[in-house]
Design an enzyme around this catalytic site. Structure first.
Site, short mmCIF file in Angstrom:
data_model
loop_
_atom_site.label_atom_id
_atom_site.label_comp_id
_atom_site.label_asym_id
_atom_site.label_seq_id
_atom_site.Cartn_x
_atom_site.Cartn_y
_atom_site.Cartn_z
N GLU A 93 112.95 19.47 19.30
CA GLU A 93 111.73 18.87 19.16
C GLU A 93 111.20 18.30 17.97
OE1 GLU A 93 108.54 18.17 21.23
OE2 GLU A 93 109.87 18.06 23.78
N CYS A 106 106.88 18.89 11.14
CA CYS A 106 106.87 20.34 12.04
C CYS A 106 108.44 20.81 12.64
CB CYS A 106 105.85 19.84 12.55
SG CYS A 106 105.27 21.12 14.36
N CYS A 113 112.15 29.30 23.65
CA CYS A 113 110.86 30.70 22.96
C CYS A 113 111.44 31.62 23.71
CB CYS A 113 109.97 29.94 22.66
SG CYS A 113 109.45 31.45 21.28
N CYS A 117 104.27 32.30 25.47
CA CYS A 117 102.43 31.79 25.87
C CYS A 117 101.92 31.07 26.29
CB CYS A 117 102.45 31.30 23.74
SG CYS A 117 102.88 32.69 22.52
N CYS A 120 101.43 27.37 25.55
CA CYS A 120 102.87 26.29 24.90
C CYS A 120 104.20 26.00 26.34
CB CYS A 120 102.88 27.26 24.36
SG CYS A 120 105.09 26.57 23.25
N CYS A 342 103.47 21.06 21.61
CA CYS A 342 105.51 20.97 21.30
C CYS A 342 105.67 21.60 22.48
CB CYS A 342 105.10 22.94 20.43
SG CYS A 342 106.47 22.91 20.06
S1 SF4 Z 1 103.37 29.13 20.79
FE1 SF4 Z 1 105.44 28.66 22.26
S2 SF4 Z 1 107.51 28.37 20.61
FE2 SF4 Z 1 105.29 28.98 19.76
S3 SF4 Z 1 105.71 31.61 19.69
FE3 SF4 Z 1 104.68 31.11 22.08
S4 SF4 Z 1 105.93 30.11 23.45
FE4 SF4 Z 1 107.41 29.94 21.23
#
Ligand code: SF4
Length: 352
Positions: A93, A106, A113, A117, A120, A342
């Site tokens: 994205e 962005c 990833c 987190c 996210c 995101c």
């Molecule tokens: S916020 Fe999402 S994309 Fe960013 S580092 Fe954490 S898991 Fe990865």
């Protein structure tokens, strides 16, 4: 993935070498660099001032494009969100966020990833693979073309900033990100000032150390997740292996080397990171350092029990920091009506 490398993986100086190795005069290298970066050519046929034989030879060895637009959505507030399909079928994205006098792009650095987190959507599927520097750059070229084809009516100029804040942890893919930065900032590349580029990281120590050493001069935003190591680990399990103290220390070192203030991003989650006790501890940690704070109320996520904070709690958190003399801003991410969190667009696509 297609076996041919992407031509835009080469930085401008390498394009010069490629052309020289083919026995061509140096002005051909300038022309090719111009087509690749300044003009952002997406088809070999566009390169009209390059001899056909040169184009055919390049096309036999390189691919020119690695992305195609799978989806484009425009939110009520003008935010444009793109889902790009890569040559291996994976998707990433990118977003255009119109600001007062410029646009912010962005962009993503990885498919998925590994940082996990909790706030996210990208984290849900884990890491699939790193993006190549050309795939990172091509997002910028496609967003720039979209902005030029359809300038938002109330946008003052067509200048854009870049934030590495899309899918993926940029410092987990540092080599490719660094190559893309070279092309973005070189005069034969996109000729952007490093002041217009910002890397946003969850703060893994190894990655931050590489950034401090390389000192590319771009802005840095550290997402902290908690004011103690336990709190950070609870919200950001993988980056949380780097302690709060070390993440802040490395960020300050980078800010000093780059001679620009860095930012601490703080995602506010109701009943968790919006706790005023955390605000007080955060104020203590940051006081007197070359850092400002961006408070980011979390976006609502599909399949998650985490909730965005209430407005009064956002303001109370902010007050604690500003009272301690720390510049603090509240940043809401645009495009809520188009799943701006995101990774959410990609995830919805995968599910359907
Ligand atoms: S916020 Fe999402 S994309 Fe960013 S580092 Fe954490 S898991 Fe990865």
């Amino acid at each position: 993935m297609d076996s041919k490398p992407l031509l835009r993986s080469l930085v401008p100086a390498e394009v010069d070498h490629l052309v020289a190795d083919a026995g061509l005069p140096s002005y051909r290298a300038d022309q090719l660099n111009q087509w690749l970066f300044e003009r952002g050519a997406l088809r070999w046929e566009e390169m009209s001032n390059l001899p056909q034989a040169v184009r055919t030879d390049l096309a036999s060895r390189y691919d020119l494009t690695g992305l195609e637009t799978a989806e484009r959505q425009v939110a009520g507030d003008g935010t444009r969100k793109f889902l790009f399909r890569l040559r291996d079928g994976a998707t990433v994205e990118s977003v255009i966020i119109p600001m007062e006098d410029h646009a912010t792009f962005c962009i993503s650095t990885q498919v998925g990833c590994a940082m996990a987190c909790r706030f996210c959507a990208t984290a849900r599927g884990g890491l699939v693979r790193n993006l190549d520097s050309a795939e990172i750059l091509e997002q910028v070229l496609l967003l720039r073309a979209d902005l030029e084809a359809e300038p938002p009516p109330d946008l003052g100029g067509r200048q854009f900033n870049i934030v590495f804040m899309g899918m993926g942890e940029p410092l987990d893919n540092w080599e490719e990100v660094a190559r893309s930065l070279v092309t973005m900032t070189e005069s034969k590349g996109l000729a952007m000032s490093s002041r217009r580029i910002q890397i946003s990281t969850s703060g893994p120590a190894e990655g931050l150390q590489k950034l401090v050493t390389a000192n590319p001069g771009v802005g840095l935003t550290l997402s902290l997740g908690g004011s103690t190591d336990e709190e950070r680990k609870a919200v950001m399990p993988v980056p949380g292996r780097t302690s709060v103290a070390e993440a802040i220390d490395l960020t300050v070192r980078y800010a000093q080397r780059a001679r620009r203030r860095a930012t601490v991003a703080w995602v506010l989650i109701a009943g968790s990171t919006d706790d005023p006790v955390q605000a007080q501890r955060l104020a203590k940690l940051l006081r007197g350092k070359p850092l400002k704070v961006n408070l980011i109320p979390m976006n609502p996520l599909d399949d998650s029990d985490l909730e965005p904070p209430k407005e009064k709690d956002i303001q109370a958190f902010r007050r604690v920091l500003t009272d301690a003399g720390i510049d603090t801003f509240v940043r809401t991410s645009g495009g809520r009506d188009i799943a701006a969190a995101c990774g959410q667009l990609r995830r919805r696509r995968q599910k359907s």
